[in-house]
Design a protein around this motif. Structure first.
Motif, mmCIF file in Angstrom:
data_model
loop_
_atom_site.group_PDB
_atom_site.id
_atom_site.type_symbol
_atom_site.label_atom_id
_atom_site.label_comp_id
_atom_site.label_asym_id
_atom_site.label_seq_id
_atom_site.Cartn_x
_atom_site.Cartn_y
_atom_site.Cartn_z
ATOM 1 N N TYR A 70 -1.284 -14.602 -35.744
ATOM 2 C CA TYR A 70 -1.935 -14.186 -36.984
ATOM 3 C C TYR A 70 -1.305 -14.817 -38.227
ATOM 4 O O TYR A 70 -1.681 -14.484 -39.347
ATOM 5 C CB TYR A 70 -1.868 -12.661 -37.134
ATOM 6 C CG TYR A 70 -2.876 -11.926 -36.287
ATOM 7 C CD1 TYR A 70 -4.113 -11.559 -36.805
ATOM 8 C CD2 TYR A 70 -2.597 -11.602 -34.965
ATOM 9 C CE1 TYR A 70 -5.040 -10.884 -36.034
ATOM 10 C CE2 TYR A 70 -3.512 -10.928 -34.180
ATOM 11 C CZ TYR A 70 -4.741 -10.573 -34.720
ATOM 12 O OH TYR A 70 -5.654 -9.900 -33.945
ATOM 13 N N GLU A 71 -0.331 -15.700 -38.057
ATOM 14 C CA GLU A 71 0.345 -16.295 -39.212
ATOM 15 C C GLU A 71 -0.635 -17.072 -40.079
ATOM 16 O O GLU A 71 -1.491 -17.794 -39.593
ATOM 17 C CB GLU A 71 1.474 -17.224 -38.744
ATOM 18 C CG GLU A 71 2.716 -16.479 -38.289
ATOM 19 C CD GLU A 71 3.811 -17.434 -37.833
ATOM 20 O OE1 GLU A 71 3.525 -18.648 -37.733
ATOM 21 O OE2 GLU A 71 4.935 -16.977 -37.571
ATOM 22 N N SER A 72 -0.488 -16.907 -41.403
ATOM 23 C CA SER A 72 -1.369 -17.587 -42.344
ATOM 24 C C SER A 72 -0.775 -17.467 -43.742
ATOM 25 O O SER A 72 0.191 -16.737 -43.957
ATOM 26 C CB SER A 72 -2.768 -16.952 -42.314
ATOM 27 O OG SER A 72 -3.629 -17.588 -43.226
ATOM 28 N N ASP A 73 -1.339 -18.210 -44.685
ATOM 29 C CA ASP A 73 -1.018 -18.036 -46.101
ATOM 30 C C ASP A 73 -2.022 -17.062 -46.684
ATOM 31 O O ASP A 73 -3.225 -17.139 -46.391
ATOM 32 C CB ASP A 73 -1.086 -19.373 -46.845
ATOM 33 C CG ASP A 73 0.015 -20.327 -46.394
ATOM 34 O OD1 ASP A 73 1.138 -19.849 -46.172
ATOM 35 O OD2 ASP A 73 -0.266 -21.533 -46.266
ATOM 36 N N PHE A 74 -1.542 -16.146 -47.514
ATOM 37 C CA PHE A 74 -2.414 -15.101 -48.036
ATOM 38 C C PHE A 74 -3.374 -15.659 -49.082
ATOM 39 O O PHE A 74 -2.966 -16.254 -50.076
ATOM 40 C CB PHE A 74 -1.579 -13.990 -48.666
ATOM 41 C CG PHE A 74 -2.415 -12.873 -49.234
ATOM 42 C CD1 PHE A 74 -3.335 -12.193 -48.446
ATOM 43 C CD2 PHE A 74 -2.298 -12.528 -50.579
ATOM 44 C CE1 PHE A 74 -4.119 -11.177 -48.968
ATOM 45 C CE2 PHE A 74 -3.078 -11.503 -51.117
ATOM 46 C CZ PHE A 74 -3.986 -10.828 -50.306
ATOM 47 N N SER A 75 -4.668 -15.501 -48.833
ATOM 48 C CA SER A 75 -5.717 -15.884 -49.782
ATOM 49 C C SER A 75 -6.670 -14.708 -49.896
ATOM 50 O O SER A 75 -7.508 -14.486 -49.006
ATOM 51 C CB SER A 75 -6.480 -17.119 -49.289
ATOM 52 O OG SER A 75 -5.616 -18.228 -49.172
ATOM 53 N N PRO A 76 -6.553 -13.914 -50.964
ATOM 54 C CA PRO A 76 -7.391 -12.724 -51.083
ATOM 55 C C PRO A 76 -8.882 -13.016 -51.060
ATOM 56 O O PRO A 76 -9.681 -12.156 -50.701
ATOM 57 C CB PRO A 76 -6.969 -12.118 -52.426
ATOM 58 C CG PRO A 76 -6.088 -13.093 -53.095
ATOM 59 C CD PRO A 76 -5.616 -14.062 -52.075
ATOM 60 N N GLU A 77 -9.276 -14.260 -51.412
ATOM 61 C CA GLU A 77 -10.694 -14.617 -51.426
ATOM 62 C C GLU A 77 -11.319 -14.562 -50.029
ATOM 63 O O GLU A 77 -12.542 -14.505 -49.890
ATOM 64 C CB GLU A 77 -10.889 -16.022 -52.002
ATOM 65 C CG GLU A 77 -10.422 -16.187 -53.443
ATOM 66 C CD GLU A 77 -8.919 -16.399 -53.553
ATOM 67 O OE1 GLU A 77 -8.269 -16.610 -52.501
ATOM 68 O OE2 GLU A 77 -8.393 -16.359 -54.685
ATOM 69 N N LYS A 78 -10.486 -14.605 -48.982
ATOM 70 C CA LYS A 78 -11.006 -14.593 -47.614
ATOM 71 C C LYS A 78 -11.530 -13.221 -47.213
ATOM 72 O O LYS A 78 -12.242 -13.082 -46.220
ATOM 73 C CB LYS A 78 -9.903 -14.996 -46.624
ATOM 74 C CG LYS A 78 -9.424 -16.420 -46.753
ATOM 75 C CD LYS A 78 -8.494 -16.795 -45.609
ATOM 76 C CE LYS A 78 -7.268 -15.908 -45.542
ATOM 77 N NZ LYS A 78 -6.291 -16.365 -44.522
#
Length: 273
Positions: free
Chosen positions: A197-205
């Protein structure tokens, strides 16, 4: 945006005049209450218990119940408090940003320069960025003295209200004191799930699914009337493995596999470049 007030940031002997704007807004669909029998609007009235009359806002004061006596506080009384009259955002200290617990954050405000020269504003902004510090401030807004964190976001000074220390509860749960044995295999499988589940946080997603579904329901009722087919509107709800009791390792294993299969299906639908 519309300014909700003006303040002066007190930065040592430097004064930084600013306008305050709400940095966030509520996108929830507005609902009101109605009588289920006839659809009549339910309204709440400010009715006096003594004379039974509805009281307009301009004739409403605040009061404190002191037991056998009640202290009435008028708007003039509250406005006379020194802190309420202050228009300063007083910087009291500069702290490392990671020392401010996110649990304490309240509402956020954008601050805009409010002078012919923005030099003092830019100086404070550049100082915060260069020192990697957050300014802890005290300010008054809407009849309340507040603690705040002043930081930089996308080149703009942002003021975030903070809860006072005694407003944050201490979590005391006896179950957390129990002895729990975590095996190396469980920890390893849990780490693999995190890696999936690793990712960079992008609230737009992310979308507010409840509000989307609520809008869909309202549109369906407008089109079809009060009686609608819920399954036809929202589709068959996936119950998944609801009700099945899994041990921790099995739950972790299935979670990893489910996420991998989801990624595989998503990737197979992509067109070749």
């Amino acid at each position: 945006m519309r300014a909700i007030g003006k303040r002066v940031i007190a930065f040592g002997l430097v004064n930084v005049p600013v306008k305050i704007y709400s940095a966030t807004e509520d996108h929830d669909i507005s609902l009101h209450q109605v009588h289920d029998k006839d659809g009549g609007r339910i309204r709440y009235q400010r009715r006096c218990e003594i004379d039974g009359k509805v009281v307009p806002y301009e004739h409403i004061d605040k009061a404190y119940d002191a037991g056998d006596r009640t202290v009435i506080l008028t708007n003039e009384d509250l406005a006379s408090l020194p802190e309420e009259r202050s228009n300063e955002i007083e910087i009291v200290e500069f702290v490392p940003a990671d020392q401010v617990d996110p649990m304490m954050f309240e509402k956020s405000y954008f601050l805009e320069p409010d002078s012919a020269s923005a030099k003092a504003y830019v100086l404070l902004r550049e100082t915060l960025e260069a020192t990697k510090r957050t300014a802890i401030v005290k300010f008054a807004l809407r009849q309340k003295t507040r603690l705040g964190a002043l930081r930089v976001r996308d080149g703009v000074l942002v003021l975030q209200g903070l809860l006072w220390a005694d407003e944050v509860r201490t979590a005391e749960f006896p179950g957390l004191d129990a002895t729990v044995n975590i095996s190396d295999k469980e920890l390893d499988m849990s780490a693999k799930l995190v890696a999936e589940y690793e990712s960079d946080f992008s609230p737009e997603k992310f979308d507010d699914d409840y509000q989307i579904q609520l809008k869909k329901l309202i549109d369906a009722k407008l089109e079809q009337g009060d009686s609608i087919d819920t399954e036809a509107t929202f589709g068959q709800q996936d119950e998944g493995e609801k009700g099945e009791v899994l041990d921790l390792m099995e739950a972790l294993r299935r979670s990893v596999e489910k996420n991998r299969s989801g990624k595989t299906r998503s990737g197979s639908g992509k067109k070749a470049g």
